[in-house]
Structures are given as structure tokens and as C-alpha cells.
Design a protein around this motif. Structure first.
Motif: not given
Length: 226
Positions: A14-15, A35-36, A40-42, A47-50
Motif C-alpha cells: 500500500v503506497s 491517517e492511511v 486500511i483497517k476499515i 479485495w483487501l479484506q479478502k
């Protein structure tokens, strides 16, 4: 470097797109990094969550990005619970960009480096630090100020730190000072030295050794945590 690491490891990169100086002086970039991490956590991206393992994350950055990763890491130590399920395992700092009022041996020796002269480094700090601050501000020189106390949390959280320094880098002296400070805090730190430095090509095989070092560091950190 990050794209090559992602190709070698089952990793998602994640850039960070952060605000730039002089319009936005430090700590704006650190604020953006935090902040990033909270985003990311939410992350609404399915796709990220999976596919992303949020329990095994590393902060990585090169040059100015190394400075940002370090200071963002210090801040994160005070709010790890707020970032769950995202868990950070360590930091990877590639030629991290630090400085100080007192000149180091590498700065004096490489002051007229055609790729990255000392006067350019000084100007970059003048444009980036809070107005009125000198190069011994903790954003520039991590060995001074109260922020260094947060390194104690690195040890308590069992984070590991990889510092990749350049023997031909004008900032080598400051990178070594950072290494020593982290070691004195009892934090698990790994160092890797390359021939090149900021703005130079250096050893053509250097990238391969850097990638291998980063890969070993990440895998060993994961295994140690299991």
C-alpha cells in the motif's frame, strides 16, 4: 524496491501519497501516514479484506519515506489498539533520510557529491522542518528530543527494525547513529550495508542483495511471531 518485494513475497504493498513541503511542512507527512493506517483497517475494498493478512504488516520507506516510516512507527506505538485488526511487526528503513547540526564524517567526505551535495540536503531540511527549527529538531535528528523515548515501545511490542545504509551515502553517519540508538534501546535491529547512496547507481547487484535482505527480515519476523 517495493514492487520487487511484492514479486518475491506474497505481500500486498500500500503506497502512501502524502502532502509535500514547503507548502505542507513536517509533521504533515507523518499525519498522512497515520491517517492511511487507520483507513486500511476499515478499508471498504473487498479485495483487501479478502486477501490481506492485517495481522502481519510492516512499515517500509526509502530516503524521505524511511524518515516517515520511522516517525509514523513511533506514533503508532501509542495507539496500537486503535489500529486493530491491523498489527505491525516491524519497520524497514532504506537509506533513511536524517540529519543533524553537527556534520558527520560522511557529510564532510561527500559534501560535493555530484548526485546529492550537502547543500541540497541542507536546503531540503530548511524547506521541510517547522519554520524556525534547525537540523537538531527531532524530525530531522532522531537521537535528540523526547520522541526517542518512544523507542522503548518498539521493544515492548517486540517490533524488529531493518536499516539499510549506504557506505557511499552522504547520510551514512546519521544512519549509523540511528542504528546505535535503536540497539541501545534493546530493540531487535538488523543492519545491511550497500555500496551506493542517495542519487547514485552504486553496486549493480546491490538491489538483489537488498531484496534478499528484506525478504529474510520479513520471513524471520513472521516466524518469530508465530
Amino acid at each position: 524496491m517495493c514492487s520487487n518485494i511484492a514479486a518475491e513475497l506474497p505481500a500486498v504493498i500500500v503506497s502512501l501519497d502524502y502532502r509535500l513541503a514547503p507548502e505542507h511542512r513536517l509533521p504533515a507527512a507523518y499525519d498522512d501516514a497515520i491517517e492511511v493506517l487507520h483507513w486500511i483497517k476499515i478499508a471498504p475494498d473487498e479485495w483487501l479484506q479478502k486477501y490481506v493478512n492485517f495481522s502481519c504488516c510492516f512499515l517500509i520507506g526509502g530516503s524521505a519515506g524511511g524518515n516517515i516510516a520511522y516517525h509514523a512507527g513511533l506514533r503508532v506505538t501509542t495507539e496500537v489498539d486503535k489500529l486493530l485488526p491491523l498489527k505491525i511487526k516491524g519497520l524497514i528503513l532504506y537509506l533513511p533520510y536524517f540529519g543533524g547540526v553537527k556534520r558527520t564524517e560522511s557529510e564532510l567526505r561527500l559534501a560535493n557529491n555530484p548526485f546529492f551535495p550537502l547543500c541540497v540536503s541542507d536546503l531540503m531540511w530548511e524547506l521541510s522542518l517547522p519554520i524556525g527549527a534547525d537540523r537538531d529538531h527531532e524530525y530531522c535528528n532522531p537521537t535528540v528530543g523526547c520522541e526517542s523515548k518512544l523507542l522503548d515501545q518498539f521493544k515492548l511490542l517486540e517490533w524488529k527494525v531493518l536499516v539499510i545504509a549506504g557506505n557511499g551515502d552522504i547520510l551514512l553517519g546519521h544512519q549509523i547513529e540511528l542504528l546505535k540508538m535503536i540497539e541501545q534501546k534493546g530493540v531487535k535491529v538488523v543492519s545491511h550495508f550497500i555500496k551506493g547512496g542517495h542519487g547514485s547507481v552504486g553496486d549493480p547487484n546491490g538491489w538483489k542483495t537488498v531484496e534478499a535482505s528484506v525478504k529474510r527480515f520479513i520471513l524471520s519476523s513472521i516466524m518469530a511471531a508465530e
